[in-house]
Design an enzyme around this catalytic site. Structure first.
Site, PDB file in Angstrom:
ATOM      1  N   LEU A 229       7.145  82.219  96.941  1.00 22.40           N
ATOM      2  CA  LEU A 229       6.226  81.107  97.127  1.00 22.40           C
ATOM      3  C   LEU A 229       5.376  81.492  98.330  1.00 22.40           C
ATOM      4  O   LEU A 229       5.907  81.784  99.397  1.00 22.40           O
ATOM      5  CB  LEU A 229       6.992  79.801  97.373  1.00 22.40           C
ATOM      6  CG  LEU A 229       6.203  78.501  97.347  1.00 22.40           C
ATOM      7  CD1 LEU A 229       5.483  78.305  96.020  1.00 22.40           C
ATOM      8  CD2 LEU A 229       7.130  77.316  97.596  1.00 22.40           C
ATOM      9  N   ASP A 230       4.066  81.539  98.139  1.00 23.29           N
ATOM     10  CA  ASP A 230       3.168  81.997  99.189  1.00 23.29           C
ATOM     11  C   ASP A 230       3.380  81.248 100.500  1.00 23.29           C
ATOM     12  O   ASP A 230       3.780  80.089 100.501  1.00 23.29           O
ATOM     13  CB  ASP A 230       1.709  81.822  98.769  1.00 23.29           C
ATOM     14  CG  ASP A 230       1.325  82.701  97.599  1.00 23.29           C
ATOM     15  OD1 ASP A 230       1.903  83.787  97.463  1.00 23.29           O
ATOM     16  OD2 ASP A 230       0.441  82.284  96.828  1.00 23.29           O
ATOM     17  N   ARG A 231       3.050  81.902 101.568  1.00 21.68           N
ATOM     18  CA  ARG A 231       3.190  81.322 102.909  1.00 21.68           C
ATOM     19  C   ARG A 231       2.417  80.011 103.034  1.00 21.68           C
ATOM     20  O   ARG A 231       2.868  79.076 103.691  1.00 21.68           O
ATOM     21  CB  ARG A 231       2.705  82.349 103.933  1.00 21.68           C
ATOM     22  CG  ARG A 231       2.846  81.920 105.356  1.00 21.68           C
ATOM     23  CD  ARG A 231       2.501  83.087 106.283  1.00 21.68           C
ATOM     24  NE  ARG A 231       2.439  82.609 107.640  1.00 21.68           N
ATOM     25  CZ  ARG A 231       1.404  82.780 108.447  1.00 21.68           C
ATOM     26  NH1 ARG A 231       0.360  83.443 108.049  1.00 21.68           N
ATOM     27  NH2 ARG A 231       1.443  82.308 109.665  1.00 21.68           N
TER      28      ARG A 231
ATOM     29  N   SER B 298       1.811  77.887 100.677  1.00 24.90           N
ATOM     30  CA  SER B 298       2.256  76.921  99.668  1.00 24.90           C
ATOM     31  C   SER B 298       3.557  76.302 100.147  1.00 24.90           C
ATOM     32  O   SER B 298       4.251  76.864 100.988  1.00 24.90           O
ATOM     33  CB  SER B 298       2.465  77.609  98.323  1.00 24.90           C
ATOM     34  OG  SER B 298       1.252  78.166  97.863  1.00 24.90           O
TER      35      SER B 298
END
Length: 182
Positions: A44-46, A48
């Site tokens: 999960l992207d930073r 997000s």
């Protein structure tokens, strides 16, 4: 029996336990997860937030993360602008990105959800409205939801992964986790 951690990843936290190669100090999972021998099942992207699954079983981890199994991932997405029917139809059909067509997504307008405050808060502009979408995808390309919404003219402002398969972040505060046995 496999151990599964349902973690509500806050904005700005990396989906890994260490941060190599950065000159600035960035928050990692090690600041929140004290359970030994668990590893993220996917990323999960930073920038997000929301559900990140961690487990101690390699086969379960692969089943969750591998796009071949097409586990549905549902996101609550705050976008800039008002989604028109054409944009939603394009998301439902599949969107052409630089790396090819996406699979069809489930996409619908929703009322603003009752979520925790984000730190830092989203910048609001009086002259540009924002809206919320519920988007469910079954693949996991890099920054896919953000690229899909941008492709239909709706840049993402806030992205919260709400669920993966039957697992959800409902009732879990940011930075907290729940442990279950699978």
């Amino acid at each position: 029996m496999a151990r599964l951690i349902l973690f509500n990843k806050p904005f700005g936290v990396l989906s890994q336990f260490t941060d190599r190669g950065s000159e600035t100090v960035r928050a990692t999972l090690s600041e929140f997860i004290t359970v030994p021998d668990v590893y993220p099942a996917g990323r999960l992207d930073r920038d997000s937030e929301g559900l990140l699954l961690l487990c101690d079983d390699g086969r379960l981890q692969a089943r969750i993360a591998d796009p071949r199994f097409k586990l549905p991932k549902t996101y609550l997405v705050q976008v800039e602008g008002e989604p028109q029917d054409e944009a939603l139809a394009a998301l439902r059909k599949g969107v052409r990105l630089k790396d090819g067509m996406t699979l069809p997504a489930e996409a619908e307008r929703i009322d603003p959800p009752e979520l925790w405050p984000r730190n830092p808060p989203i910048r609001e502009r009086k002259s540009i409205p924002d809206s919320w979408l519920k988007l469910t995808i079954r693949e996991g390309r890099n920054r896919q939801v953000r690229r899909m919404t941008a492709a239909v003219g709706l840049p993402t402002l806030r992205l919260v992964r709400w669920s993966i398969g039957d697992w959800t972040v409902a009732g879990i505060a940011p930075g907290e986790f729940t442990e279950i046995t699978v």
